[in-house]
Write an enzyme that holds these catalytic residues in place. Structure first.
Site, PDB file in Angstrom:
ATOM      1  N   HIS A   1       0.793  -1.230   0.000  1.00 22.13           N
ATOM      2  CA  HIS A   1       0.000   0.000   0.000  1.00 22.13           C
ATOM      3  C   HIS A   1       0.822   1.276   0.000  1.00 22.13           C
ATOM      4  CE1 HIS A   1       1.041  -0.093   4.234  1.00 22.13           C
ATOM      5  NE2 HIS A   1       0.706   1.175   4.288  1.00 22.13           N
TER       6      HIS A   1
HETATM    7  C1  UD1 Z   1      -2.089   5.607   5.703  1.00 21.86           C
HETATM    8  C2  UD1 Z   1      -0.783   6.076   6.353  1.00 21.86           C
HETATM    9  C3  UD1 Z   1       0.265   4.994   6.240  1.00 21.86           C
HETATM   10  C4  UD1 Z   1      -0.246   3.686   6.784  1.00 21.86           C
HETATM   11  C5  UD1 Z   1      -1.544   3.338   6.075  1.00 21.86           C
HETATM   12  C6  UD1 Z   1      -2.143   2.046   6.556  1.00 21.86           C
HETATM   13  C7  UD1 Z   1      -0.304   8.473   6.214  1.00 21.86           C
HETATM   14  C8  UD1 Z   1       0.540   9.489   5.561  1.00 21.86           C
HETATM   15  N1  UD1 Z   1      -0.249   7.239   5.683  1.00 21.86           N
HETATM   16  O1  UD1 Z   1      -1.839   5.424   4.315  1.00 21.86           O
HETATM   17  O2  UD1 Z   1       1.414   5.379   6.966  1.00 21.86           O
HETATM   18  O3  UD1 Z   1       0.720   2.700   6.596  1.00 21.86           O
HETATM   19  O4  UD1 Z   1      -2.477   4.389   6.303  1.00 21.86           O
HETATM   20  O5  UD1 Z   1      -3.276   1.709   5.815  1.00 21.86           O
HETATM   21  O6  UD1 Z   1      -0.975   8.781   7.167  1.00 21.86           O
HETATM   22  N2  UD1 Z   1      -9.213   4.910   1.513  1.00 21.86           N
HETATM   23  C9  UD1 Z   1     -10.414   4.268   1.482  1.00 21.86           C
HETATM   24  N3  UD1 Z   1     -11.010   3.924   2.672  1.00 21.86           N
HETATM   25  C10 UD1 Z   1     -10.453   4.191   3.864  1.00 21.86           C
HETATM   26  C11 UD1 Z   1      -9.221   4.874   3.893  1.00 21.86           C
HETATM   27  C12 UD1 Z   1      -8.618   5.223   2.700  1.00 21.86           C
HETATM   28  O7  UD1 Z   1     -10.962   3.990   0.419  1.00 21.86           O
HETATM   29  O8  UD1 Z   1     -11.036   3.846   4.905  1.00 21.86           O
HETATM   30  C13 UD1 Z   1      -8.535   5.252   0.226  1.00 21.86           C
HETATM   31  C14 UD1 Z   1      -8.840   6.641  -0.267  1.00 21.86           C
HETATM   32  O9  UD1 Z   1      -8.890   6.598  -1.639  1.00 21.86           O
HETATM   33  C15 UD1 Z   1      -7.606   7.435   0.161  1.00 21.86           C
HETATM   34  C16 UD1 Z   1      -6.506   6.389   0.052  1.00 21.86           C
HETATM   35  O10 UD1 Z   1      -7.137   5.156   0.410  1.00 21.86           O
HETATM   36  O11 UD1 Z   1      -7.394   8.555  -0.618  1.00 21.86           O
HETATM   37  C17 UD1 Z   1      -5.320   6.644   0.925  1.00 21.86           C
HETATM   38  O12 UD1 Z   1      -5.707   6.803   2.300  1.00 21.86           O
HETATM   39  P1  UD1 Z   1      -4.789   7.678   3.296  1.00 21.86           P
HETATM   40  O13 UD1 Z   1      -5.366   7.675   4.651  1.00 21.86           O
HETATM   41  O14 UD1 Z   1      -4.486   9.003   2.664  1.00 21.86           O
HETATM   42  O15 UD1 Z   1      -3.408   6.927   3.284  1.00 21.86           O
HETATM   43  P2  UD1 Z   1      -3.048   5.375   3.280  1.00 21.86           P
HETATM   44  O16 UD1 Z   1      -2.464   5.043   1.962  1.00 21.86           O
HETATM   45  O17 UD1 Z   1      -4.148   4.527   3.803  1.00 21.86           O
END
Ligand code: UD1
Length: 375
Positions: free
Chosen positions: A206
């Protein structure tokens, strides 16, 4: 009674905060408030963890959701400031390295509230990783730096941190793993997926650096396809990765590899059932590197670096980068029974949360200003 406010936001936070919250509740000497920022919000990325971990539901839910780094961090800060004003905590406890961690530390420091950072001192020395920025800034601001291993202490000391702020408490995530393993292994997860214990691999991906670039992601998929010709590879797909697979038109590649089994993100217990009985783990997750070491399962880290070198020095982890040839070679070696062996690091013993609860009581009992004075 003094008040501790815990902040959680994203998936890897929940299994770190849960045992601390529980230990403090059992001791009954501090009041607690649990704030969930809502950085992760899908049932499978958030709610299921509260159920699986037997964690109290959050007292406050902020519903921040997704966005750019600036948007997500800023929205979280604005909402946290209101909560801190209302709750007046004596200590804000943040865990890990996600944007919610950073937001909590920034707001608390400007309000003069003491901060504890659990999982302090980890460094990948790769400033392109958003998590590295979050770690450095959070550690700079925190009054209490709670480290999982001596390498983290050494990093902080090199940065000039006063040793009085550093507390080597151990790895709190391993508390959750040890408390949950027997329960997890009773689940029908393996039979439902048609897997034989010790005869399959698990993969997670991820990190932005791996999944946002189609060339890197395509290369990683080709090495997974190779592994899947030897054993089934179960790949619970993070929402970010799911989106990138579709955006980059890589889904077709997966259809040609029937042994590569993409599944929805799993709950904590289901996933632990899968990892604890796997032959090999391939991942870019930080937490999973530690869990593999605690479980004694060989792990290939699909990154150029790790902020958790103890998993390599003492544990079962090998950092192999993203070159498909190297990954396939190392995977073959592990599947031939020559995977990395290791031992479990000191203080990854299931009692870290107790040590943290004791420390919080002691520190808060000393009266305000004691921490700042020693910082
Ligand atoms: C975040 C953390 C990362 C951690 C990871 C675990 C930061 C900078 N990154 O990354 O360190 O290892 O979480 O998962 O804080 N999304 C969904 N549903 C959700 C959450 C996210 O669909 O419940 C999708 C959305 O499109 C979003 C993308 O995932 O834009 C990324 O989510 P985000 O919280 O920005 O970062 P992660 O890649 O999950």
């Amino acid at each position: 009674m003094k008040k501790v406010l815990h902040i959680v936001g994203a998936r890897p936070n929940f299994m770190k905060a849960a045992p601390i919250h529980k230990a403090i509740a059992e001791r009954g000497r501090l009041v607690q408030v649990l704030v969930h920022t809502g950085q992760h919000y899908d049932v499978k990325m958030s709610d299921v963890f509260f159920t699986d971990l037997g964690m109290a539901p959050p007292d406050v839910y902020l519903g921040i959701g997704s966005g750019s780094h600036a948007e997500q961090t800023a929205r979280t800060m604005i909402e946290l400031e209101k909560v801190f004003l209302r709750e007046k905590p004596d200590l804000v406890s943040v865990v890990g390295d996600v944007n919610s961690t950073l937001a909590g530390a920034l707001v608390a420091s400007k309000m003069g509230i003491r901060i504890s950072h659990v999982e302090a001192g980890l460094r990948s020395f790769d400033p392109r990783m958003p998590e590295e920025i979050n770690r450095i800034v959070t550690d700079r601001l925190a009054d209490l730096l709670l480290t999982p291993s001596p390498d983290a202490d050494a990093n902080l000391l090199k940065e000039g941190v006063d040793p009085a702020r550093i507390h080597l408490v151990g790895n709190v995530m391993i508390d959750t793993l040890l408390a949950s393993k027997a329960q997890a292994e009773k689940l029908p997860t393996l039979s439902e997926l048609g897997l034989t214990p010790g005869a399959y691999a698990v993969c997670t991906l991820h990190r932005a650096s791996n999944v946002d670039d189609p060339k890197v992601l395509g290369g990683l998929l080709s090495s997974l396809a190779h592994v899947s010709t030897r054993v089934p590879v179960v790949f619970p797909v993070h929402p970010r990765t799911r989106k990138m697979l579709a955006d980059h038109g890589l889904s077709g590649m997966l259809e040609r590899s029937p042994g590569l089994r993409l599944v929805e993100p799993m709950g904590y217990l289901e996933f632990l059932a899968l990892t604890s009985q796997a032959q090999l783990i391939l991942t870019d997750s930080g937490g999973l590197q530690e869990e593999s070491t605690a479980l004694g399962v060989p792990c290939l880290t699909l990154r150029e670096n790790t902020e958790r070198p103890i998993t390599v020095e003492q544990g079962t982890n090998l950092v192999v980068g993203t070159d498909p040839v190297r990954i396939s070679e190392e995977a073959d070696r592990a599947l031939d029974g020559n995977g990395k062996k290791g031992r479990v690091p000191a203080l990854w013993d299931g009692r870290t949360a107790e040590r943290i609860a004791e420390l919080y009581e002691r520190v808060l009992g000393e009266g305000s200003g004691a921490l700042r004075a020693s910082a």
